[in-house]
Write a protein that holds these residues in place. Structure first.
Motif, PDB file in Angstrom:
ATOM      1  N   ARG A  19       0.786  -1.226   0.000  1.00 13.19           N
ATOM      2  CA  ARG A  19       0.000   0.000   0.000  1.00 13.19           C
ATOM      3  C   ARG A  19       0.821   1.280   0.000  1.00 13.19           C
ATOM      4  N   GLY A  20       2.109   1.137   0.286  1.00 10.40           N
ATOM      5  CA  GLY A  20       2.948   2.316   0.450  1.00 10.40           C
ATOM      6  C   GLY A  20       2.992   2.754   1.906  1.00 10.40           C
ATOM      7  N   TYR A  78      11.317   2.518  -3.564  1.00 13.04           N
ATOM      8  CA  TYR A  78      10.302   3.526  -3.907  1.00 13.04           C
ATOM      9  C   TYR A  78       9.816   4.354  -2.720  1.00 13.04           C
ATOM     10  N   SER A  87      18.858  -0.491 -13.334  1.00 10.52           N
ATOM     11  CA  SER A  87      17.447  -0.186 -13.567  1.00 10.52           C
ATOM     12  C   SER A  87      16.657  -1.441 -13.908  1.00 10.52           C
ATOM     13  N   LEU A  88      17.219  -2.200 -14.789  1.00 10.61           N
ATOM     14  CA  LEU A  88      16.572  -3.415 -15.266  1.00 10.61           C
ATOM     15  C   LEU A  88      16.129  -4.297 -14.099  1.00 10.61           C
ATOM     16  N   ILE A 119      16.156  -3.509 -10.723  1.00 15.15           N
ATOM     17  CA  ILE A 119      15.374  -2.805  -9.707  1.00 15.15           C
ATOM     18  C   ILE A 119      13.904  -2.732 -10.111  1.00 15.15           C
ATOM     19  N   ASP A 120      13.663  -2.475 -11.392  1.00 14.88           N
ATOM     20  CA  ASP A 120      12.279  -2.325 -11.867  1.00 14.88           C
ATOM     21  C   ASP A 120      11.478  -3.622 -11.758  1.00 14.88           C
ATOM     22  N   ARG A 161       8.737  -3.542  -9.276  1.00 18.28           N
ATOM     23  CA  ARG A 161       7.510  -2.818  -9.623  1.00 18.28           C
ATOM     24  C   ARG A 161       6.444  -3.737 -10.199  1.00 18.28           C
ATOM     25  N   TRP A 162       6.849  -4.660 -11.074  1.00 19.62           N
ATOM     26  CA  TRP A 162       5.857  -5.455 -11.807  1.00 19.62           C
ATOM     27  C   TRP A 162       5.769  -6.917 -11.403  1.00 19.62           C
ATOM     28  N   PRO A 200       7.902 -15.026 -14.234  1.00 20.48           N
ATOM     29  CA  PRO A 200       8.891 -16.114 -14.284  1.00 20.48           C
ATOM     30  C   PRO A 200       9.545 -16.343 -12.925  1.00 20.48           C
ATOM     31  N   LEU A 202      14.502 -15.624 -14.295  1.00 28.82           N
ATOM     32  CA  LEU A 202      14.564 -14.203 -14.609  1.00 28.82           C
ATOM     33  C   LEU A 202      16.000 -13.684 -14.464  1.00 28.82           C
ATOM     34  N   TYR A 239      18.144 -12.033 -17.444  1.00 30.58           N
ATOM     35  CA  TYR A 239      18.575 -10.639 -17.301  1.00 30.58           C
ATOM     36  C   TYR A 239      20.098 -10.521 -17.326  1.00 30.58           C
TER      37      TYR A 239
END
Lengths: 200, 200
Positions: free
Chosen positions: B35-36, B119, B166-167, B169-170, B173-174, B181, B186, B190
């Motif tokens: 939820r943050g 974040y 970035s690759l 860390i992101d 997010r998703w 995977p 993954l 990567y």
DNA sequence: AACAGCTAACTAAGCGCTTGCTTACCTTGC
DNA sequence: GCAAGGTAAGCAAGCGCTTAGTTAGCTGTT
């Protein structure tokens, strides 16, 4: 010339005719982008444009609806700019280059708005999220379709699409206007990296 | 055998001896991650572990300090795992592969914790942020040093380091546990992409 | 075995403050 | 004279956090 060429570039806020509704949305983007949606109060937004907190509720039914409006404008803007970036280009390689340049530069130039639309999805109401998710799907599908022509192994297309978009989206997290590379420079460099990832 | 081999793998929470302090931190990670920080109340955290909101304040001086503790543990864990991943490997190429595999998989496995530490930096108090930033700098410097050996053009090292991190860390997010995977898969994929980016 | 004494862990109740939002009223330009 | 666009004041609810008191388990003495 009467009107400068730069004003011809699509205005993010064109769907909100200029006026207090737009002013409020722009102020909210700055505040939401810097502090996050839940840490931002209606008083923060109002104070930034020298208005009272009550002014917000003349133009938006709620703070949540203000976020939704911003999210919708942002997502539609990034989709439309992406579509426009490849328009009239036939070569697959060139189309991907142009798309990634634009997509990356957008996240640098509009990094505060980008933070809101990429990192505040969980702050949207369920019905709002559903509408936003539909736009996001269109963007992701468009990217996958463009990338498809450069990926030999089809089974890897999905994961690579996510990876390539990650690169540009994450720009919003770390980008600092004066300190980071110029948006166009970043876009050009990232386009090369995406090509390398897709072709590998 | 008496103790299973898996328990030998470094425990994220080892610096918090087991007890209510650890239980609270783990519950907070789940809530903050979903939820943050600002959307999560002390009542949410307490409810999740069947305690009263007051219980939190026996073990932490404030909600802000709970976030700081989590941020510190998370950042130290990801740094230590990264350092451990390259230990004993001499080949530069293999070191980068192992680092990226580990770094990526960590962000997948611990994606809720990763969301908090990546974040929610703006939710940290200034003095807390300063201490966290120091750990982040060590991690970034380590990555740049490892990547240096694979990048021919030194002027591009900085931007490429940011891009490669970035690759991974992101992913936080998703990533969705059942749907995305497996972390190791993954990580392996990567790692290949990062090599392609660095060598291009 | 009995029991006082201590400590760590926890709760019920609620305080002071801030939040999103409302209400009643005011001002300005056509 | 009437929309459109604004404000001052404040309400109900929810927030982080505090206070006063309870409970369970261990310890040493008799």
């Amino acid at each position: 010339m009467e009107t400068s060429e730069t004003t011809a570039i699509s205005d993010l806020w064109e769907m909100l005719q200029q006026g207090p509704r737009r002013t409020l949305a722009q102020a909210a983007v700055d505040e939401f982008g810097k502090r996050g949606f839940h840490a931002t109060t209606t008083r923060h937004i109002a104070e930034r444009i020298g208005m009272s907190p009550a002014a917000l509720y003349i133009h938006y039914p709620s703070k949540a609806d203000l976020l939704f409006t911003i999210a919708k404008i942002g997502h539609e803007a990034v989709l439309n700019e992406s579509l426009a970036a490849v328009e009239g280009i036939s070569d697959h390689h060139e189309r991907v280059l142009s798309f990634v340049r634009t997509f990356t530069a957008w996240h640098a130039v509009n990094h505060l708005l980008a933070r809101v639309i990429q990192y505040e999805l969980h702050s949207l109401q369920p019905d709002h999220l559903k509408e936003i998710a539909a736009i996001r799907r269109r963007t992701a599908d468009f990217a996958a379709e463009e990338f498809r022509h450069l990926v030999s192994d089809t089974s890897k297309l999905r994961m690579r699409t996510v990876a390539c978009l990650s690169l540009s989206i994450d720009v919003a997290r770390w980008y600092v206007p004066g300190k980071s590379p110029a948006p166009e420079e970043l876009g050009a460099e990232y386009a090369q990296l995406v090509i390398a990832m897709l072709r590998s």
